[in-house]
Design a protein around this motif. Sequence first.
Motif, PDB file in Angstrom:
ATOM      1  N   GLY A   1       0.824  -1.205   0.000  1.00 57.28           N
ATOM      2  CA  GLY A   1       0.000   0.000   0.000  1.00 57.28           C
ATOM      3  C   GLY A   1       0.854   1.248   0.000  1.00 57.28           C
ATOM      4  N   ALA A   2       0.644   2.119  -0.999  1.00 51.47           N
ATOM      5  CA  ALA A   2       1.413   3.365  -1.084  1.00 51.47           C
ATOM      6  C   ALA A   2       0.524   4.602  -1.097  1.00 51.47           C
ATOM      7  N   THR A   3      -0.779   4.414  -1.310  1.00 52.22           N
ATOM      8  CA  THR A   3      -1.697   5.546  -1.349  1.00 52.22           C
ATOM      9  C   THR A   3      -2.027   6.000   0.066  1.00 52.22           C
ATOM     10  N   PHE A   4      -2.695   7.147   0.188  1.00 53.19           N
ATOM     11  CA  PHE A   4      -2.962   7.646   1.540  1.00 53.19           C
ATOM     12  C   PHE A   4      -4.193   6.998   2.171  1.00 53.19           C
ATOM     13  N   LYS A   5      -5.025   6.326   1.348  1.00 56.70           N
ATOM     14  CA  LYS A   5      -6.168   5.596   1.885  1.00 56.70           C
ATOM     15  C   LYS A   5      -6.502   4.460   0.926  1.00 56.70           C
ATOM     16  N   GLU A   6      -7.460   3.635   1.304  1.00 55.24           N
ATOM     17  CA  GLU A   6      -7.772   2.440   0.544  1.00 55.24           C
ATOM     18  C   GLU A   6      -8.544   2.727  -0.745  1.00 55.24           C
ATOM     19  N   ASN A   7      -8.273   1.887  -1.734  1.00 51.46           N
ATOM     20  CA  ASN A   7      -9.056   1.790  -2.972  1.00 51.46           C
ATOM     21  C   ASN A   7      -9.056   3.039  -3.838  1.00 51.46           C
ATOM     22  N   ILE A   8      -7.995   3.821  -3.775  1.00 47.17           N
ATOM     23  CA  ILE A   8      -7.831   4.980  -4.648  1.00 47.17           C
ATOM     24  C   ILE A   8      -6.376   5.035  -5.120  1.00 47.17           C
ATOM     25  N   ALA A   9      -6.124   5.881  -6.128  1.00 47.64           N
ATOM     26  CA  ALA A   9      -4.763   6.026  -6.657  1.00 47.64           C
ATOM     27  C   ALA A   9      -4.047   7.234  -6.070  1.00 47.64           C
TER      28      ALA A   9
ATOM     29  N   LEU B   1      11.847 -13.850  -0.056  1.00 46.28           N
ATOM     30  CA  LEU B   1      11.319 -13.921   1.310  1.00 46.28           C
ATOM     31  C   LEU B   1      11.647 -12.644   2.072  1.00 46.28           C
ATOM     32  N   TYR B   2      10.684 -12.185   2.858  1.00 47.20           N
ATOM     33  CA  TYR B   2      10.821 -10.934   3.612  1.00 47.20           C
ATOM     34  C   TYR B   2      10.906 -11.223   5.111  1.00 47.20           C
ATOM     35  N   ASP B   3      11.554 -10.309   5.808  1.00 45.21           N
ATOM     36  CA  ASP B   3      11.666 -10.427   7.270  1.00 45.21           C
ATOM     37  C   ASP B   3      10.563  -9.649   7.981  1.00 45.21           C
ATOM     38  N   ALA B   4       9.863  -8.823   7.240  1.00 47.33           N
ATOM     39  CA  ALA B   4       8.705  -8.108   7.781  1.00 47.33           C
ATOM     40  C   ALA B   4       7.813  -7.687   6.620  1.00 47.33           C
ATOM     41  N   VAL B   5       6.516  -7.707   6.858  1.00 47.95           N
ATOM     42  CA  VAL B   5       5.534  -7.221   5.884  1.00 47.95           C
ATOM     43  C   VAL B   5       4.663  -6.198   6.583  1.00 47.95           C
ATOM     44  N   VAL B   6       4.515  -5.037   5.957  1.00 48.61           N
ATOM     45  CA  VAL B   6       3.652  -3.987   6.499  1.00 48.61           C
ATOM     46  C   VAL B   6       2.440  -3.844   5.590  1.00 48.61           C
ATOM     47  N   ILE B   7       1.260  -4.097   6.132  1.00 48.39           N
ATOM     48  CA  ILE B   7       0.036  -3.813   5.378  1.00 48.39           C
ATOM     49  C   ILE B   7      -0.420  -2.435   5.838  1.00 48.39           C
ATOM     50  N   SER B   8      -0.067  -1.420   5.044  1.00 51.70           N
ATOM     51  CA  SER B   8      -0.258  -0.037   5.461  1.00 51.70           C
ATOM     52  C   SER B   8      -1.585   0.560   5.021  1.00 51.70           C
ATOM     53  N   VAL B   9      -2.171  -0.016   3.982  1.00 43.07           N
ATOM     54  CA  VAL B   9      -3.428   0.492   3.423  1.00 43.07           C
ATOM     55  C   VAL B   9      -4.384  -0.682   3.217  1.00 43.07           C
ATOM     56  N   ALA B  10      -5.629  -0.508   3.607  1.00 40.75           N
ATOM     57  CA  ALA B  10      -6.597  -1.613   3.563  1.00 40.75           C
ATOM     58  C   ALA B  10      -7.286  -1.713   2.205  1.00 40.75           C
ATOM     59  N   HIS B  11      -6.506  -1.898   1.132  1.00 41.06           N
ATOM     60  CA  HIS B  11      -7.090  -2.064  -0.199  1.00 41.06           C
ATOM     61  C   HIS B  11      -7.956  -3.327  -0.242  1.00 41.06           C
ATOM     62  N   GLU B  12      -9.045  -3.274  -1.010  1.00 42.47           N
ATOM     63  CA  GLU B  12      -9.964  -4.411  -1.059  1.00 42.47           C
ATOM     64  C   GLU B  12      -9.289  -5.670  -1.601  1.00 42.47           C
ATOM     65  N   GLN B  13      -8.273  -5.506  -2.462  1.00 41.45           N
ATOM     66  CA  GLN B  13      -7.574  -6.674  -3.004  1.00 41.45           C
ATOM     67  C   GLN B  13      -6.876  -7.471  -1.919  1.00 41.45           C
TER      68      GLN B  13
END
Length: 429
Positions: free
Chosen positions: A323-331, A379-391
Motif C-alpha cells: 500500500g502506497a496511497t494515503f487511503k484504501e481503494n484509490i490512486a 522472502l521478507y523479514d517483515a511485511v507492512v500492510i499499510s493500506v486496507a485495499h480491497e484486493q
Amino acid sequence: MYQALLNGRQKLAVIGLGYVGLPIALEFARRLPVIGFDIDPQRIHLMQQGIDPSKEIDPEALLECNIQFTCSQADLKAASFYIVAVPTPVDECNLPDLRLLKKAAATIGHCIKKGDYVVFESTVYPGCTEEVCLPIIEQISGLRCGTDFSLGYSPERINPGDKRHTLANITKVVSANNAEAMEVIAQVYALVVKAGVHKVSSIKVAEAAKIIENTQRDLNIALMNELSMIFDRMGIDTYEVLEAAGTKWNFVKFSPGLVGGHCIGVDPYYLTYKASKLGYNSKVILAGRDTNDNMAAYLVRKLIQHIIRNVKEVKSARVLVMGATFKENIADIRNSKVADVVKELKDFSLQVDVLDPYASTDAVQQEYGFGLASAAEGLYDAVVISVAHEQYNVLDDAYFAAITNTNALVADVKGMYRGKIKSRSYWSF
C-alpha cells in the motif's frame, strides 16, 4: 444569472480538475454548458480522450456531457460563473502554501467581467478568500466585489474513493458577499446537489465549517493512535478494546492509522496558522497533529525492534510494504505517510519493496523518489500492510507464510488480519 446558465446563454467554469474539481465540473455539465480548466496540458489531453488521470471516474462520464476541457486562459473568458477547486497544501514547515490559489485568483482577475460570480471551494483558513483571493481579483480586473461581481465560498466535501457520499447527496454549505449573491449561488448548486444547500451568514463561517470537519477527525484519530501506543505497552488488542467500547450507544467510532492525504493531515495546519496570526497558540490541535505525524516513526521503530531480535544481519533484512496511497481503494498518493515509513526503513539501510494495486509507479517515483515493485519477490523479514485495499481482503496466513521467513513479522496497520495470522508474528496498531 441562474436562468442564463440554465438556458445556455452563460457558461460555468471550474478551475482545477483534480479529485475535487473534476467531479464538480462533470456534475454541472449534465445540466449546463461547462468549461473545465486546468494548468496541466497532459491532464487536459487525457480528459479530452475520456480518461480521468485520478482513476476515479469512468470514461463515459467524461464524454457524455456538455463540457469543454481546456488549459487556455482565453477560453475561460466565455464563462460567467467561476468555481475554484485548486489544491491548498502545506509547505515543508507545515505552513499554508497558497501559490496555486493565488494563481487561480489571478487567472480569474484576467477573465472576469461585470455581473460575473466567483465561488471558491478550496480549503483555506477563515478569512483567506476575502483577505487573499479577493484583492488579487480586484487588482487585476479593476472591478469591485459587490458592485461589479459577486463572491462566494462553498467548501468541497468530495471524498475520493467513496461511491456512496457523492457531491449530489451531501448537503452543500454556501456563503456569499451579500444576500442577493447568496440566493443565486444557492440556486446554482441546488441544480446538482439533491441533498440541498445550507446557507451561512458569512464567507468566514463557511471557511471555518470546512476546516473544523477535518480537524475534528484528525483529533479523534490522534486519540486512537495514542490509545494504541498505550495499549501496546499493556499487551492488549486496541481493536478489541474499541469493539467493546463501541457497544455503548454514544461511543464515537474511530480507529488508529497513518494519517495522510490532502485533507486531514493538512487542514488543521491552516487553522493553527491563522490562530497564531491572531495571537493564539493552539495546544490541542497541534498535539493531535504531532501524534499523527509521528505514527510512521512509531511503526518503523516496532519493525526495527523485531528485526534486531530476529535477523542476524540487520542490513540484509528485507521489508515488504503493501500500500502506497494515503487511503484504501484509490490512486491518490498525496501526503501519503507510507512514504515516511519507506524513507525511515531505508535510512536504516534495509531493503524495501513497495506494492500497490492502484498507485502509479511513475507518480510515486516522481513524488517520493522510489518506485513500486510489480510483485512480492523472495522472502521478507517483515511485511507492512499499510493500506486496507480491497484486493488484500482475500489474503490469508498461507500467503504471508509463503513470502516471509519463519521469524518474520506481519505488521497490520488497520487490523485487517486480526485472528488470521498464525504462522508468523503478528502486530497491529
